[in-house]
Design a protein around this motif. Structure first.
Motif, PDB file in Angstrom:
ATOM      1  N   THR A  49       8.992  43.433  66.816  1.00  0.00           N
ATOM      2  CA  THR A  49       8.255  44.374  65.974  1.00  0.00           C
ATOM      3  C   THR A  49       8.462  44.076  64.497  1.00  0.00           C
ATOM      4  OG1 THR A  49       8.420  46.092  67.657  1.00  0.00           O
ATOM      5  CG2 THR A  49       7.959  46.822  65.411  1.00  0.00           C
ATOM      6  N   THR A  50       9.716  43.916  64.089  1.00  0.00           N
ATOM      7  CA  THR A  50       9.977  43.684  62.667  1.00  0.00           C
ATOM      8  C   THR A  50       9.446  42.323  62.212  1.00  0.00           C
ATOM      9  OG1 THR A  50      12.238  42.932  63.163  1.00  0.00           O
ATOM     10  CG2 THR A  50      11.953  45.245  62.514  1.00  0.00           C
ATOM     11  N   ASP A  75      12.753  45.401  68.959  1.00  0.00           N
ATOM     12  CA  ASP A  75      12.861  45.646  67.522  1.00  0.00           C
ATOM     13  C   ASP A  75      12.661  44.359  66.738  1.00  0.00           C
ATOM     14  OD1 ASP A  75      13.335  48.305  68.016  1.00  0.00           O
ATOM     15  OD2 ASP A  75      15.455  48.261  67.445  1.00  0.00           O
ATOM     16  N   LEU A  94       5.775  42.922  61.671  1.00  0.00           N
ATOM     17  CA  LEU A  94       5.573  43.730  60.469  1.00  0.00           C
ATOM     18  C   LEU A  94       5.769  42.896  59.211  1.00  0.00           C
ATOM     19  CD1 LEU A  94       7.398  47.027  61.527  1.00  0.00           C
ATOM     20  CD2 LEU A  94       4.945  46.758  61.126  1.00  0.00           C
ATOM     21  N   ALA A 151       3.639  51.329  52.846  1.00  0.00           N
ATOM     22  CA  ALA A 151       3.848  51.867  54.195  1.00  0.00           C
ATOM     23  C   ALA A 151       4.619  50.877  55.068  1.00  0.00           C
ATOM     24  CB  ALA A 151       2.501  52.212  54.841  1.00  0.00           C
ATOM     25  N   PHE A 152       4.238  49.608  55.007  1.00  0.00           N
ATOM     26  CA  PHE A 152       4.947  48.599  55.784  1.00  0.00           C
ATOM     27  C   PHE A 152       6.394  48.473  55.332  1.00  0.00           C
ATOM     28  CE2 PHE A 152       0.906  47.493  57.477  1.00  0.00           C
ATOM     29  CZ  PHE A 152       1.154  46.776  58.632  1.00  0.00           C
ATOM     30  N   VAL A 193       8.358  51.370  56.815  1.00  0.00           N
ATOM     31  CA  VAL A 193       8.647  51.189  58.249  1.00  0.00           C
ATOM     32  C   VAL A 193       9.747  50.145  58.437  1.00  0.00           C
ATOM     33  CG1 VAL A 193       7.705  50.431  60.461  1.00  0.00           C
ATOM     34  CG2 VAL A 193       6.353  51.925  58.986  1.00  0.00           C
ATOM     35  N   LYS A 208      12.068  49.492  56.354  1.00  0.00           N
ATOM     36  CA  LYS A 208      13.308  50.160  55.918  1.00  0.00           C
ATOM     37  C   LYS A 208      13.887  50.984  57.062  1.00  0.00           C
ATOM     38  CE  LYS A 208      15.080  53.166  52.289  1.00  0.00           C
ATOM     39  NZ  LYS A 208      14.738  53.966  51.101  1.00  0.00           N
ATOM     40  N   TYR A 209      13.031  51.641  57.826  1.00  0.00           N
ATOM     41  CA  TYR A 209      13.468  52.409  58.990  1.00  0.00           C
ATOM     42  C   TYR A 209      14.228  51.517  59.965  1.00  0.00           C
ATOM     43  CZ  TYR A 209      13.247  54.770  63.477  1.00  0.00           C
ATOM     44  OH  TYR A 209      13.575  55.308  64.691  1.00  0.00           O
ATOM     45  N   TYR A 210      13.735  50.299  60.140  1.00  0.00           N
ATOM     46  CA  TYR A 210      14.373  49.342  61.050  1.00  0.00           C
ATOM     47  C   TYR A 210      15.585  48.652  60.416  1.00  0.00           C
ATOM     48  CZ  TYR A 210      10.746  49.630  64.623  1.00  0.00           C
ATOM     49  OH  TYR A 210       9.906  50.064  65.616  1.00  0.00           O
TER      50      TYR A 210
END
Length: 70
Positions: free
Chosen positions: A14-15, A11, A18, A58-59, A62, A64-66
């Motif tokens: 990934t973040t 994670d 991003l 969009a980024f 995503v 925010k999801y994390y």
């Protein structure tokens, strides 16, 4: 040797990636808005700005999801 990793490790990678791309998109948006001729997604400036903005949103979604504030 057997390596075990935790999901938080992936994670974080990934973040971080991003966030880097998001910052690059924001910079591209600013440059394009000021008239930089290099198109990112579309040749027409207004279309390109709209597409870059969609990608930024969009980024941010995503991230925010994390649980990361963009």
């Amino acid at each position: 040797m057997n390596v075990v990793s935790c999901p938080e490790f992936f994670d974080a990678i990934t973040t971080d990636n991003l966030k880097e791309v998001l910052e690059d998109l924001k910079e591209n948006y600013k440059r394009r808005k000021k008239g930089h001729p290099l198109a990112i997604f579309k040749h027409a400036k207004s279309d390109d700005l709209n597409e870059i903005k969609r990608h930024i949103e969009a980024f941010e979604l995503v991230l925010k999801y994390y649980g990361v504030k963009a």
